[in-house]
Write an enzyme that holds these catalytic residues in place. Sequence first.
Site, short mmCIF file in Angstrom:
data_model
loop_
_atom_site.label_atom_id
_atom_site.label_comp_id
_atom_site.label_asym_id
_atom_site.label_seq_id
_atom_site.Cartn_x
_atom_site.Cartn_y
_atom_site.Cartn_z
CE LYS A 136 -3.48 -1.88 2.97
NZ LYS A 136 -4.32 -1.84 4.18
CD GLU A 174 8.54 -0.67 -2.17
OE1 GLU A 174 7.59 0.13 -1.66
OE2 GLU A 174 8.74 -1.83 -2.06
CB ILE A 227 10.38 3.32 2.03
CG1 ILE A 227 11.50 3.16 2.95
CG2 ILE A 227 9.33 2.22 2.68
CD1 ILE A 227 11.34 3.71 4.28
CG ASP A 281 13.95 -1.11 6.20
OD1 ASP A 281 15.23 -0.99 6.62
OD2 ASP A 281 13.40 -0.87 7.00
CB THR A 282 15.93 -5.23 4.37
OG1 THR A 282 14.57 -5.72 3.84
CG2 THR A 282 15.73 -5.02 5.81
CE LYS A 302 15.20 -9.58 4.96
NZ LYS A 302 15.13 -9.67 6.29
CE LYS A 337 13.47 2.58 7.36
NZ LYS A 337 13.17 2.02 8.64
CG PHE A 389 8.99 2.42 11.75
CD1 PHE A 389 9.24 1.03 11.62
CD2 PHE A 389 7.72 2.77 11.41
CE1 PHE A 389 8.36 0.03 11.20
CE2 PHE A 389 6.82 1.83 10.64
CZ PHE A 389 7.25 0.60 10.56
CB VAL A 390 9.63 7.23 7.68
CG1 VAL A 390 10.95 7.85 8.06
CG2 VAL A 390 9.99 6.08 6.52
O1 LIG Z 1 13.10 -3.09 1.90
P1 LIG Z 1 12.12 -3.90 2.82
O2 LIG Z 1 12.78 -4.02 4.23
O3 LIG Z 1 11.64 -5.06 2.28
O4 LIG Z 1 10.90 -3.21 3.11
C1 LIG Z 1 10.25 -2.08 2.27
C2 LIG Z 1 8.75 -2.28 2.09
O5 LIG Z 1 7.95 -2.31 3.41
C3 LIG Z 1 6.99 -1.66 3.17
O6 LIG Z 1 5.87 -2.31 2.83
P2 LIG Z 1 4.85 -3.21 4.03
O7 LIG Z 1 5.32 -4.62 3.87
O8 LIG Z 1 5.09 -2.84 5.34
O9 LIG Z 1 3.58 -3.07 3.60
P3 LIG Z 1 2.50 -1.78 3.24
O10 LIG Z 1 3.19 -1.08 2.09
O11 LIG Z 1 1.41 -2.31 2.72
O12 LIG Z 1 2.49 -1.02 4.47
C4 LIG Z 1 7.18 -0.55 2.32
O13 LIG Z 1 5.98 -0.18 1.58
C5 LIG Z 1 8.13 -1.48 1.28
O14 LIG Z 1 7.06 -2.06 0.30
#
Ligand SMILES: O=P(O)(O)OC[C@H]1O[C@H](OP(=O)(O)OP(=O)(O)O)[C@H](O)[C@@H]1O
Length: 195
Positions: free
Chosen positions: A47, A116, A118, A120-121, A123, A148, A169-170
Amino acid sequence: MWRVFGWRLFGYRVACVWVPCGVIERLARHIMEDISDQNIMVLCVLKGGYKFCCDLVEHIKAIGRSADKYLETRVEFIRLKSYLVGRDNDQSTEDLQIIGSQDLSFLRGKNVLIVEAIVDTGKTINALLKHVETFEPKMVKVTALLVKRVPNMVENLPDYVGFEIPNRFVVGYALDYNEYFRDLNVSPDPPSEAF
Ligand SMILES: O=P(O)(O)OC[C@H]1O[C@H](OP(=O)(O)OP(=O)(O)O)[C@H](O)[C@@H]1O
């Protein structure tokens, strides 16, 4: 350039993202330079990506209009889940979960732009890229509004990055904390409580 303002929530330091003026326009310009005069299939990662995607596509169209170019944009959505946020868990899970259809055969032979919010890792984006490539698109580019700055930063950075942020955490601008705060507005003006 980045700005966040934040507070403590359940012991976590949560920050609200504020998107500086011109960041999304810059990304749109770079994307247009690379794939102008072509069709583009935008794959928005839900989302969290919906606000960024919406604003980015508007900028792409506006740049196209002002340059008298037409870049045909079709937007598709994919919902992924990598975080389980609970009392002890605000980390990405090991496995990417695709919610809904996994069949992305409509990407075959297309110029695909994955949008996308963000990284973060990394993955999520790495797993999605592998999945997308199995459908043999003509080209795949990735844009992320935020990346990040973490110790094991993702090796393959997105092609178009809005800005890097510290390891916090944003929320806001469609990013959530356990489904809260997606609706926080971000303003092009500096927030009053910057830290
Ligand atoms: O680089 P990573 O560590 O894999 O994290 C990044 C992902 O995490 C969040 O999604 P989330 O899984 O929280 O779902 P959402 O977008 O529905 O909140 C964000 O929107 C990215 O898709």
